[in-house]
Design a protein around this motif. Structure first.
Motif, PDB file in Angstrom:
ATOM      1  N   SER A 153      -1.834  -4.990   8.587  1.00 47.31           N
ATOM      2  CA  SER A 153      -2.728  -4.531   9.648  1.00 47.31           C
ATOM      3  C   SER A 153      -2.181  -3.349  10.453  1.00 47.31           C
ATOM      4  O   SER A 153      -2.947  -2.666  11.139  1.00 47.31           O
ATOM      5  CB  SER A 153      -3.037  -5.690  10.599  1.00 47.31           C
ATOM      6  OG  SER A 153      -1.837  -6.196  11.183  1.00 47.31           O
ATOM      7  N   GLY A 154      -0.894  -3.108  10.407  1.00 49.63           N
ATOM      8  CA  GLY A 154      -0.308  -2.042  11.220  1.00 49.63           C
ATOM      9  C   GLY A 154      -0.612  -0.648  10.708  1.00 49.63           C
ATOM     10  O   GLY A 154      -0.860  -0.426   9.513  1.00 49.63           O
ATOM     11  N   CYS A 155      -0.581   0.313  11.609  1.00 49.63           N
ATOM     12  CA  CYS A 155      -0.823   1.712  11.233  1.00 49.63           C
ATOM     13  C   CYS A 155       0.246   2.244  10.295  1.00 49.63           C
ATOM     14  O   CYS A 155      -0.013   3.136   9.489  1.00 49.63           O
ATOM     15  CB  CYS A 155      -0.894   2.587  12.483  1.00 49.63           C
ATOM     16  SG  CYS A 155      -2.361   2.313  13.502  1.00 49.63           S
ATOM     17  N   THR A 156       1.460   1.716  10.419  1.00 49.27           N
ATOM     18  CA  THR A 156       2.525   2.203   9.546  1.00 49.27           C
ATOM     19  C   THR A 156       2.227   1.874   8.087  1.00 49.27           C
ATOM     20  O   THR A 156       2.579   2.628   7.188  1.00 49.27           O
ATOM     21  CB  THR A 156       3.880   1.596   9.946  1.00 49.27           C
ATOM     22  OG1 THR A 156       3.740   0.177  10.131  1.00 49.27           O
ATOM     23  CG2 THR A 156       4.403   2.215  11.222  1.00 49.27           C
ATOM     24  N   PHE A 157       1.569   0.772   7.841  1.00 45.24           N
ATOM     25  CA  PHE A 157       1.174   0.446   6.477  1.00 45.24           C
ATOM     26  C   PHE A 157       0.055   1.379   6.019  1.00 45.24           C
ATOM     27  O   PHE A 157       0.038   1.844   4.879  1.00 45.24           O
ATOM     28  CB  PHE A 157       0.688  -1.003   6.376  1.00 45.24           C
ATOM     29  CG  PHE A 157       1.512  -1.847   5.463  1.00 45.24           C
ATOM     30  CD1 PHE A 157       2.245  -2.925   5.953  1.00 45.24           C
ATOM     31  CD2 PHE A 157       1.569  -1.580   4.104  1.00 45.24           C
ATOM     32  CE1 PHE A 157       3.015  -3.704   5.111  1.00 45.24           C
ATOM     33  CE2 PHE A 157       2.333  -2.346   3.258  1.00 45.24           C
ATOM     34  CZ  PHE A 157       3.060  -3.416   3.759  1.00 45.24           C
ATOM     35  N   GLN A 158      -0.867   1.651   6.908  1.00 48.49           N
ATOM     36  CA  GLN A 158      -2.004   2.489   6.567  1.00 48.49           C
ATOM     37  C   GLN A 158      -1.571   3.876   6.101  1.00 48.49           C
ATOM     38  O   GLN A 158      -2.133   4.424   5.143  1.00 48.49           O
ATOM     39  CB  GLN A 158      -2.935   2.624   7.769  1.00 48.49           C
ATOM     40  CG  GLN A 158      -4.162   3.490   7.509  1.00 48.49           C
ATOM     41  CD  GLN A 158      -5.060   3.570   8.731  1.00 48.49           C
ATOM     42  OE1 GLN A 158      -4.842   2.859   9.730  1.00 48.49           O
ATOM     43  NE2 GLN A 158      -6.069   4.414   8.673  1.00 48.49           N
ATOM     44  N   PHE A 159      -0.559   4.429   6.749  1.00 49.21           N
ATOM     45  CA  PHE A 159      -0.142   5.795   6.435  1.00 49.21           C
ATOM     46  C   PHE A 159       1.154   5.863   5.624  1.00 49.21           C
ATOM     47  O   PHE A 159       1.733   6.935   5.475  1.00 49.21           O
ATOM     48  CB  PHE A 159       0.012   6.592   7.736  1.00 49.21           C
ATOM     49  CG  PHE A 159      -1.283   6.756   8.480  1.00 49.21           C
ATOM     50  CD1 PHE A 159      -2.237   7.663   8.041  1.00 49.21           C
ATOM     51  CD2 PHE A 159      -1.565   5.983   9.596  1.00 49.21           C
ATOM     52  CE1 PHE A 159      -3.441   7.807   8.715  1.00 49.21           C
ATOM     53  CE2 PHE A 159      -2.770   6.119  10.274  1.00 49.21           C
ATOM     54  CZ  PHE A 159      -3.710   7.032   9.831  1.00 49.21           C
ATOM     55  N   TYR A 160       1.611   4.750   5.111  1.00 45.13           N
ATOM     56  CA  TYR A 160       2.838   4.732   4.295  1.00 45.13           C
ATOM     57  C   TYR A 160       2.667   5.624   3.071  1.00 45.13           C
ATOM     58  O   TYR A 160       1.631   5.615   2.407  1.00 45.13           O
ATOM     59  CB  TYR A 160       3.144   3.302   3.857  1.00 45.13           C
ATOM     60  CG  TYR A 160       4.223   3.208   2.810  1.00 45.13           C
ATOM     61  CD1 TYR A 160       5.573   3.255   3.159  1.00 45.13           C
ATOM     62  CD2 TYR A 160       3.902   3.097   1.453  1.00 45.13           C
ATOM     63  CE1 TYR A 160       6.559   3.175   2.198  1.00 45.13           C
ATOM     64  CE2 TYR A 160       4.884   3.011   0.485  1.00 45.13           C
ATOM     65  CZ  TYR A 160       6.214   3.057   0.858  1.00 45.13           C
ATOM     66  OH  TYR A 160       7.185   2.976  -0.098  1.00 45.13           O
ATOM     67  N   GLY A 167       8.427  -0.646   8.764  1.00 53.13           N
ATOM     68  CA  GLY A 167       7.528  -0.533   9.898  1.00 53.13           C
ATOM     69  C   GLY A 167       7.223  -1.837  10.587  1.00 53.13           C
ATOM     70  O   GLY A 167       7.630  -2.920  10.161  1.00 53.13           O
ATOM     71  N   THR A 168       6.468  -1.712  11.670  1.00 59.20           N
ATOM     72  CA  THR A 168       6.090  -2.876  12.463  1.00 59.20           C
ATOM     73  C   THR A 168       4.925  -3.609  11.816  1.00 59.20           C
ATOM     74  O   THR A 168       3.924  -3.001  11.439  1.00 59.20           O
ATOM     75  CB  THR A 168       5.678  -2.448  13.885  1.00 59.20           C
ATOM     76  OG1 THR A 168       6.769  -1.747  14.498  1.00 59.20           O
ATOM     77  CG2 THR A 168       5.311  -3.651  14.719  1.00 59.20           C
ATOM     78  N   CYS A 169       5.071  -4.916  11.679  1.00 56.80           N
ATOM     79  CA  CYS A 169       3.988  -5.728  11.133  1.00 56.80           C
ATOM     80  C   CYS A 169       4.216  -7.162  11.575  1.00 56.80           C
ATOM     81  O   CYS A 169       5.325  -7.547  11.951  1.00 56.80           O
ATOM     82  CB  CYS A 169       3.910  -5.634   9.609  1.00 56.80           C
ATOM     83  SG  CYS A 169       5.453  -5.992   8.749  1.00 56.80           S
ATOM     84  N   GLY A 170       3.165  -7.962  11.493  1.00 58.54           N
ATOM     85  CA  GLY A 170       3.264  -9.350  11.899  1.00 58.54           C
ATOM     86  C   GLY A 170       3.284 -10.273  10.693  1.00 58.54           C
ATOM     87  O   GLY A 170       3.734  -9.895   9.609  1.00 58.54           O
ATOM     88  N   ILE A 171       2.749 -11.471  10.885  1.00 60.78           N
ATOM     89  CA  ILE A 171       2.694 -12.436   9.789  1.00 60.78           C
ATOM     90  C   ILE A 171       1.279 -12.997   9.629  1.00 60.78           C
ATOM     91  O   ILE A 171       1.079 -14.075   9.092  1.00 60.78           O
ATOM     92  CB  ILE A 171       3.694 -13.588   9.993  1.00 60.78           C
ATOM     93  CG1 ILE A 171       3.458 -14.303  11.331  1.00 60.78           C
ATOM     94  CG2 ILE A 171       5.127 -13.077   9.900  1.00 60.78           C
ATOM     95  CD1 ILE A 171       4.315 -15.546  11.504  1.00 60.78           C
ATOM     96  N   ASN A 172       0.288 -12.225  10.105  1.00 61.43           N
ATOM     97  CA  ASN A 172      -1.113 -12.598   9.902  1.00 61.43           C
ATOM     98  C   ASN A 172      -1.539 -12.068   8.536  1.00 61.43           C
ATOM     99  O   ASN A 172      -2.018 -10.936   8.418  1.00 61.43           O
ATOM    100  CB  ASN A 172      -1.992 -12.026  11.019  1.00 61.43           C
ATOM    101  CG  ASN A 172      -1.659 -12.606  12.374  1.00 61.43           C
ATOM    102  OD1 ASN A 172      -1.461 -13.814  12.504  1.00 61.43           O
ATOM    103  ND2 ASN A 172      -1.573 -11.759  13.387  1.00 61.43           N
TER     104      ASN A 172
END
Length: 226
Positions: A153-160, A167-172
């Motif tokens: 869900s994080g933006c860092t994943f979106q633009f990787y 990057g920052t991410c949770g566990i959802n």
């Protein structure tokens, strides 16, 4: 305070490993006084198991089909399951067969309806990797490609685009992926999309303190059996 049985076991195991490593170092005359040893995520593996899982890339071993673009199809779990099934079938039969994700989807989705069901494979069942057990995941992916779920869900994943993802991410957990690469230094490799990341792959950081792994990758891992 008295040590628990597990504490005693770990201490004994560590001392045993230390004795073996010291013996090997002495015999090779390459002992380094600055070397520091400690218990880590590989402490409960034998040295043989450790050597086996240091670096596995199922793409290089011919057990992974070319990246498939999920597009607007929302059934990421299908792509994850199919990738793992294609892998175990190749290891069982020696033939890498690209399977149809649509065959596992439902009517009304926007997945590609061009069914490629001229070839089929069979599996015996599946196994769940113990939850939050990163060592068990290491051993599972050392044997075959597996399915995982992660939080993207994080933006860092979106633009990787490349490199080791830290990057920052949770566990959802919101995305299913295929785990096809494992290495001590390179991290986890997961399939996300053909036109994203490193030609469809992401390399994720390993060895973080959280038992769930980065982005919850160790929470819901599984693999088919054949």
């Amino acid at each position: 305070m008295a040590l628990t049985n597990r504490g005693q076991y770990l201490c004994v195991a560590f001392l045993f490993i230390l004795a073996i490593c010291s013996s090997q170092a002495s015999s090779r005359q390459i002992y380094d006084e600055k070397t520091t040893l400690s218990l880590n995520e590989f402490a409960d593996l034998t040295n043989e198991e450790f050597r086996e899982i240091r670096n596995v890339d199922w793409r290089e071993k011919g057990a992974v089909t070319p990246i498939k673009d999920q597009g607007k199809c929302g059934w990421c779990w299908v792509f994850s399951a199919v990738a793992a099934t294609e892998g175990v079938n190749q290891l069982k039969t020696g033939n890498l067969i690209s399977l149809s994700e649509q065959e596992l989807g439902v009517n009304g989705t926007s997945c590609n309806t061009q069914k490629a069901a001229s070839q089929t494979v069979s599996i015996n069942g599946y196994e769940n990797v113990p939850k939050n057990n990163k060592n068990a995941m290491l051993q599972a992916v050392a044997n075959q490609p597996i399915s995982v779920a992660i939080d993207t869900s994080g933006c860092t994943f979106q633009f990787y685009s490349s490199g080791v993802f830290t990057g920052t991410c949770g566990i959802n957990l919101d995305h299913g992926a295929g785990l096809v690469v494992m290495g001590l230094n390179t991290g986890w490799g997961g399939i996300l999309g053909a036109r994203w990341g490193e030609s469809g792959y992401v390399t994720m950081q390993r060895g973080i303190p959280a038992k769930e792994g980065l982005c919850g990758i160790a929470i819901e891992a599984s693999y088919p059996t054949a």
